[in-house]
Design an enzyme around this catalytic site. Sequence first.
Site, short mmCIF file in Angstrom:
data_model
loop_
_atom_site.label_atom_id
_atom_site.label_comp_id
_atom_site.label_asym_id
_atom_site.label_seq_id
_atom_site.Cartn_x
_atom_site.Cartn_y
_atom_site.Cartn_z
N HIS A 52 0.86 -1.18 0.00
CA HIS A 52 0.00 0.00 0.00
C HIS A 52 0.89 1.23 0.00
O HIS A 52 1.93 1.23 0.65
CB HIS A 52 -0.90 0.00 1.24
CG HIS A 52 -2.06 0.91 1.12
ND1 HIS A 52 -1.97 2.26 1.36
CD2 HIS A 52 -3.34 0.67 0.76
CE1 HIS A 52 -3.15 2.80 1.15
NE2 HIS A 52 -4.00 1.88 0.77
N ASP A 99 -7.98 -5.40 0.17
CA ASP A 99 -8.48 -6.23 -0.93
C ASP A 99 -8.12 -7.70 -0.79
O ASP A 99 -8.64 -8.53 -1.53
CB ASP A 99 -7.90 -5.72 -2.27
CG ASP A 99 -8.43 -4.34 -2.58
OD1 ASP A 99 -9.63 -4.12 -2.40
OD2 ASP A 99 -7.64 -3.48 -2.99
N1 ACO Z 1 4.13 -7.73 -4.79
C1 ACO Z 1 5.48 -7.77 -5.01
N2 ACO Z 1 6.26 -6.67 -4.90
C2 ACO Z 1 5.68 -5.51 -4.56
C3 ACO Z 1 4.29 -5.42 -4.31
C4 ACO Z 1 3.51 -6.57 -4.43
N3 ACO Z 1 2.20 -6.55 -4.21
N4 ACO Z 1 3.97 -4.13 -4.00
C5 ACO Z 1 5.12 -3.44 -4.03
N5 ACO Z 1 6.16 -4.28 -4.36
C6 ACO Z 1 7.58 -3.93 -4.45
C7 ACO Z 1 7.88 -3.15 -5.71
O1 ACO Z 1 8.24 -4.02 -6.77
C8 ACO Z 1 9.02 -2.27 -5.24
O2 ACO Z 1 10.17 -3.08 -5.17
P1 ACO Z 1 11.64 -2.44 -5.47
O3 ACO Z 1 11.85 -1.40 -4.41
O4 ACO Z 1 12.57 -3.59 -5.38
O5 ACO Z 1 11.56 -1.84 -6.86
C9 ACO Z 1 8.65 -1.93 -3.80
O6 ACO Z 1 7.84 -3.03 -3.35
C10 ACO Z 1 7.85 -0.63 -3.67
O7 ACO Z 1 6.73 -0.71 -4.52
P2 ACO Z 1 6.05 0.51 -5.27
O8 ACO Z 1 5.33 0.03 -6.48
O9 ACO Z 1 7.07 1.59 -5.46
O10 ACO Z 1 5.02 1.01 -4.18
P3 ACO Z 1 3.84 2.00 -4.42
O11 ACO Z 1 3.60 2.68 -3.13
O12 ACO Z 1 4.06 2.83 -5.63
O13 ACO Z 1 2.62 1.02 -4.77
C11 ACO Z 1 0.80 -0.44 -4.62
C12 ACO Z 1 1.65 0.62 -3.90
C13 ACO Z 1 0.35 0.05 -5.98
C14 ACO Z 1 -0.44 -0.72 -3.77
C15 ACO Z 1 1.66 -1.73 -4.76
O14 ACO Z 1 2.05 -2.20 -3.49
C16 ACO Z 1 0.94 -2.83 -5.54
O15 ACO Z 1 0.98 -2.84 -6.77
N6 ACO Z 1 0.23 -3.76 -4.81
C17 ACO Z 1 -0.55 -4.76 -5.50
C18 ACO Z 1 -1.86 -4.15 -5.98
C19 ACO Z 1 -2.83 -3.90 -4.84
O16 ACO Z 1 -3.04 -4.74 -3.98
N7 ACO Z 1 -3.45 -2.70 -4.88
C20 ACO Z 1 -4.45 -2.32 -3.89
C21 ACO Z 1 -4.00 -1.16 -3.07
S1 ACO Z 1 -5.16 -0.83 -1.80
C22 ACO Z 1 -6.39 0.01 -2.55
O17 ACO Z 1 -6.28 0.67 -3.55
C23 ACO Z 1 -7.68 -0.13 -1.91
#
Ligand code: ACO
Length: 429
Positions: free
Chosen positions: A306, A363
């Site tokens: 998140h 979720d």
């Molecule tokens: N699975 C694997 N790796 C992940 C995940 C995940 N679910 N989420 C983040 N990471 C990793 C990224 O690859 C990144 O790794 P790195 O530093 O080695 O490059 C690091 O964690 C940071 O991730 P970001 O994408 O920069 O984090 P951001 O804050 O931009 O994204 C998000 C947050 C979009 C929610 C992300 O965690 C994600 O895509 N999760 C899966 C989708 C999801 O569940 N979305 C629902 C969010 S809650 C809502 O909207 C109600």
Amino acid sequence: MAKTAILELDGKKHALPVVVGSEGEVGVDITSLRRDAGAITLDDGYANTGSCSSAITFIDGEKGILRYRGIPIEELAENSTFVETACLLIYGKLPTRKQLANFSDLLTKNEMLHEDMKYHFEGFPPSAHPMAILSSMINASSCFQPGLLEGYNPEKFDLQAARLMSKVRTIAAFAYRKSLGLPAIYPKPTYKYSANFLHMMFSEPYQDYDLKPEVVKALDLIFLLHADHEQNCSTSTVRMIASSRSNLFACAAGGVCALWGPLHGGANQAVIEMLESIHREGDDGTRFIAQAKDKSNNKRLMGFGHRVYKNYDPRARIIKAQCDKILKVMKISDPLLDIAQKLEEIALKDDYFISRKLYPNVDFYSGIIMRAIGIPVDMFTVIFAIGRMPGWIANYKEVMDEATTRIYRPRQIYTGPTLTHYVPIGERK
Ligand code: ACO
């Protein structure tokens, strides 16, 4: 706390006011920076940008705290209902018995759609995604409301808010019925908000749906837990549109579009699709976790991570407990729940997820409850949208009530070509 922050640029110092929120959050106000220093701030994805001041919802992502108007989400989940929580969000405090009854009455009085809107539903192909229908129909329904385009009127806002909340539910249920080629079921004024939605989704003209109190409660809780979440992508979209003084329905239609994406509201659908695919492939989750950590593919553990929570999402904890409860009541044993639990167990011990502070979000388990209730996967994000409506309404109202709101208009750092000249088509290479 210092009242100003000093920024030094090209050897010149600029004093910037420091703003402190009611929970001690600190913001450096850069409003005058461009005028005084000729510079803007750059913050890709707005991850460190406060776009507004708001008194609606407080989140401490490090500690896993979520409060609506100061009240912890756990207390609301335990004691409140979706409609009561909607009043809290929209009007700023818990309603009295009379205020709640008045708002519920308004919801009931506005639950029908204009009969002519039936023809709009008929224009969609059966394969249309319900989020596309929802967004279009919210916007279309504004055409049936004389007065809505006259602009924001605080005197008439109760009616507008109730209309939106109530009609969205009817539109969502009609969209679902339409996708299955089934006749629309009209709302029942004697039913409360969530029961009425289940009735419009699952009753048949010849037989009423058997409303189990536990199922009604579970759906109501899902709505309540989604009701607001401060400046997320869709709420910021709603505020952005509101800042141009568009009407409430136009703002909500835009919010639905922003919510649709798989990185935001679409994640609940993506979680179930991920669990189904893991199940189909005979994996217990172990292989998938390895893929989610591998940067050479674009798989992510959906329902994990998140932007704000760097701790367990408090909503996920409540949903998880509700998930166990509802499966027991409905006597359902869902292999997807076993996989979800296994994924969580592995991820919470894995250094990849620990070091990046990736925890289950709201979720991760909500889809399993919705599946148990019989809600199809492509309706999941619609459920989220119905739940998020009070938050969008409250944020819309906050923008409109501010005496000095300017249109939201971020800047950019331009990285395209410098001055080039037009070349006639015959001379281009
Ligand atoms: N699975 C694997 N790796 C992940 C995940 C995940 N679910 N989420 C983040 N990471 C990793 C990224 O690859 C990144 O790794 P790195 O530093 O080695 O490059 C690091 O964690 C940071 O991730 P970001 O994408 O920069 O984090 P951001 O804050 O931009 O994204 C998000 C947050 C979009 C929610 C992300 O965690 C994600 O895509 N999760 C899966 C989708 C999801 O569940 N979305 C629902 C969010 S809650 C809502 O909207 C109600």
